[in-house]
Design a protein around this motif. Structure first.
Motif: not given
Length: 136
Positions: A46, A49-50, A53-54, A113-115
């Motif tokens: 991750r 930023q992730e 949020t994740v 939703c992730r990169d």
């Protein structure tokens, strides 16, 4: 497949407990009983930023129950899927417009939703009828 996925979400912690016999990691040298936290840390890719949020890495369990039985039992679905998960809204809308039910649409939109991990130049345009390796 959706039913089995939901069943494994419940059974996986029990199966993991059965693997707690790893000598090095059974609490003697490391502060863990199983290899899972160590494995998970090696794959947690991750971004900063992730992380905010994740909640889970890519290798963690699903965050949502997706069985078709939940689609007909809305109170049960709301009680089991009571966490707020990030979703890729455009993907969720496209799936819903394409006739995919709301449970599976939300699940897939949450998964992607992730990169992206990686995209190979020669895999950008592939024939969906012949190949299914979209998830690399």
């Amino acid at each position: 497949a959706r039913y089995l996925t939901d069943q494994f979400l419940v059974l996986a912690p029990l199966f993991l407990a059965l693997t707690a016999a790893t000598p090095f990691l059974r609490g003697l040298v490391a502060d863990t009983d199983t290899r899972w936290p160590t494995f998970k840390q090696t794959w947690d890719d991750r971004t900063e930023q992730e992380i905010t949020t994740v909640c889970n890495s890519r290798t963690s369990a699903n965050d949502l129950f997706i069985s078709t039985h939940l689609a007909i039992d809305d109170p049960l679905c709301r009680s089991l899927n009571d966490i707020d998960v990030p979703v890729h809204s455009l993907t969720e809308q496209r799936l819903l417009a394409g006739g995919v039910d709301p449970l599976l649409s939300r699940h897939v939109a949450h998964v992607i939703c992730r990169d992206h991990l990686m995209v190979f130049e020669d895999r950008m345009e592939i024939d969906d009828e012949k190949e299914a390796d979209h998830w690399e």
